[in-house]
Structures are given as C-alpha cells and as structure tokens.
Design a protein around this motif. Structure first.
Motif, PDB file in Angstrom:
ATOM      1  N   TRP A   1       0.813  -1.211   0.000  1.00  0.00           N
ATOM      2  CA  TRP A   1       0.000   0.000   0.000  1.00  0.00           C
ATOM      3  C   TRP A   1       0.853   1.270   0.000  1.00  0.00           C
ATOM      4  O   TRP A   1       0.352   2.352  -0.296  1.00  0.00           O
ATOM      5  N   SER A   2       2.124   1.156   0.323  1.00  0.00           N
ATOM      6  CA  SER A   2       2.983   2.340   0.442  1.00  0.00           C
ATOM      7  C   SER A   2       3.096   3.125  -0.870  1.00  0.00           C
ATOM      8  O   SER A   2       2.798   4.326  -0.901  1.00  0.00           O
ATOM      9  N   PRO A   3       3.524   2.499  -1.990  1.00  0.00           N
ATOM     10  CA  PRO A   3       3.572   3.277  -3.236  1.00  0.00           C
ATOM     11  C   PRO A   3       2.190   3.692  -3.727  1.00  0.00           C
ATOM     12  O   PRO A   3       2.051   4.713  -4.404  1.00  0.00           O
ATOM     13  N   VAL A   4       1.152   2.931  -3.349  1.00  0.00           N
ATOM     14  CA  VAL A   4      -0.211   3.301  -3.742  1.00  0.00           C
ATOM     15  C   VAL A   4      -0.600   4.634  -3.098  1.00  0.00           C
ATOM     16  O   VAL A   4      -1.157   5.515  -3.758  1.00  0.00           O
ATOM     17  N   LEU A   5      -0.298   4.794  -1.806  1.00  0.00           N
ATOM     18  CA  LEU A   5      -0.599   6.066  -1.136  1.00  0.00           C
ATOM     19  C   LEU A   5       0.171   7.222  -1.753  1.00  0.00           C
ATOM     20  O   LEU A   5      -0.378   8.314  -1.938  1.00  0.00           O
ATOM     21  N   VAL A   6       1.453   6.991  -2.056  1.00  0.00           N
ATOM     22  CA  VAL A   6       2.253   8.052  -2.678  1.00  0.00           C
ATOM     23  C   VAL A   6       1.667   8.418  -4.039  1.00  0.00           C
ATOM     24  O   VAL A   6       1.515   9.598  -4.371  1.00  0.00           O
ATOM     25  N   PHE A   7       1.280   7.415  -4.818  1.00  0.00           N
ATOM     26  CA  PHE A   7       0.653   7.665  -6.123  1.00  0.00           C
ATOM     27  C   PHE A   7      -0.637   8.473  -5.960  1.00  0.00           C
ATOM     28  O   PHE A   7      -0.884   9.427  -6.709  1.00  0.00           O
ATOM     29  N   LEU A   8      -1.467   8.106  -4.981  1.00  0.00           N
ATOM     30  CA  LEU A   8      -2.705   8.854  -4.749  1.00  0.00           C
ATOM     31  C   LEU A   8      -2.409  10.304  -4.362  1.00  0.00           C
ATOM     32  O   LEU A   8      -3.137  11.216  -4.775  1.00  0.00           O
ATOM     33  N   GLY A   9      -1.348  10.514  -3.587  1.00  0.00           N
ATOM     34  CA  GLY A   9      -0.942  11.880  -3.253  1.00  0.00           C
ATOM     35  C   GLY A   9      -0.567  12.670  -4.496  1.00  0.00           C
ATOM     36  O   GLY A   9      -0.997  13.825  -4.671  1.00  0.00           O
ATOM     37  N   PHE A  10       0.216  12.048  -5.387  1.00  0.00           N
ATOM     38  CA  PHE A  10       0.585  12.708  -6.637  1.00  0.00           C
ATOM     39  C   PHE A  10      -0.657  13.007  -7.478  1.00  0.00           C
ATOM     40  O   PHE A  10      -0.763  14.060  -8.098  1.00  0.00           O
TER      41      PHE A  10
END
Length: 191
Positions: free
Chosen positions: A140-149
């Motif tokens: 879920w870590s890169p998913v959250l960063v992607f959602l932030g972007f």
C-alpha cells in the motif's frame, strides 16, 4: 539493512511539502499568488522538500540494490527521478528569483516531463522495495504516494492533502523509535 539514508528525507520532505501547500493556500487568500512572505517562505519549504526528495531517491536506490542486487531497473528509475527533481528545483528557483528564468529558461520538454520523471522514478523504486524478498515496504505504500501525486495533479489546492498521502506512503521507511516495543514486546531501550 539500514534505512538510515532514507530516514530524514522520508520523514521531512512530505512535511515540508505540506507546509508549502498550506502557505500556497494562505498566499492565494487575497486572490493573487505572488512574491510576498507566504510565497517566499512556501517556496523555500518547497525547494528544501525537493532537495530531500532527491536524497530520498538516492537512498531508495541503495536499498533496492542491497535488497535485490539489481541495477537494471533501479539505475534508470534513479536517473529519471533525479532529472525530475532537477526540473522541479529549477522551476522553484525561477519562482523565487525571476531573473533566473530569463537567463536560462527550462526547455519545454523538461518542464512538461520533469514532474512525471520524478514520480515515475520514486514510485518505481518504491515498487521494487515492495517486491523485494523480504519485503521492505508494504504494497500500500507506493499506492498512497501515487494517490498523493494524483490529488496534486487534479488540483494544486489539494497539495496539503496530497502531501498527507505522500507522508503516509513514506511512513514505513521511517524506523520505529527505540523506546517502542518490538514484535516480542520488549523495548529497544532496555539494557
């Protein structure tokens, strides 16, 4: 494997991005964004955030190479991320010092591609850490960063919320303090 090289940038860059986003909103309250205290301070935080994102990308590359021993994806992802960071830094500096843009404008392709290169590089390195064995980041870590972007791309006024998502995604890179219990229930401070 030490996460020390990514500790400070993973913990600090999103906070600085959040502060920039808040100051950007404050700066626009009068209907105009431009030079002034909130603008200059916000852009200074933005600049520092991207310096730290560059340090983070280099640190993530090191973690990926230690975990997987592969350069095939890590090196191009690092290069893309750092080119994107450089583009962001130049744009921020030009916002702070208008004469820079007149002296050496950023080429249009880099201006357009910079944010994408940064995001692609950072996310690729993070995904590699989710695929490493043992796994160094939760999926879920890169998913959250992607959602932030994604939030930031939808509307720059969502920058503070996007920064919170990015902070959440980078949080697993920040080691637990020694005083918190480990998985066995013992604290790291006992001696």
């Amino acid at each position: 494997m030490s996460r020390r090289p990514v500790l400070i940038p993973a913990a600090t860059a999103p906070v600085l991005l959040l502060l920039y986003g808040i100051l950007r909103l404050v700066d626009g309250l009068d209907g105009d964004r431009g030079p002034g205290l909130a603008w200059n301070l916000g852009h200074t935080f933005f600049l520092a955030a991207f310096v730290l994102f560059g340090v983070l990308i280099v640190g993530l590359r090191r973690l990926v190479r230690e975990a997987a021993g592969s350069r095939i994806v890590a090196d191009p992802a690092t290069a893309a991320g750092l080119i994107g960071v450089a583009g962001f830094l130049w744009v921020i500096l030009c916002d702070l010092f208008e004469r820079l843009e007149d002296a050496a404008p950023l080429p249009d392709p880099l201006y357009a591609a910079g944010p994408l290169l940064f995001q692609l590089g950072l996310l690729t390195l993070m995904v590699q850490l989710t695929a490493a064995r043992p796994r160094l980041l939760p999926a879920w870590s890169p998913v959250l960063v992607f959602l932030g972007f994604l939030l930031i791309a939808v509307n720059l006024d969502l920058l503070p919320l996007g920064a919170v998502f990015i902070a959440g995604g980078l949080f697993p890179l920040v080691p637990r303090p020694a005083l918190l219990p480990d998985r066995t229930g013992r604290t790291g401070a006992s001696g």
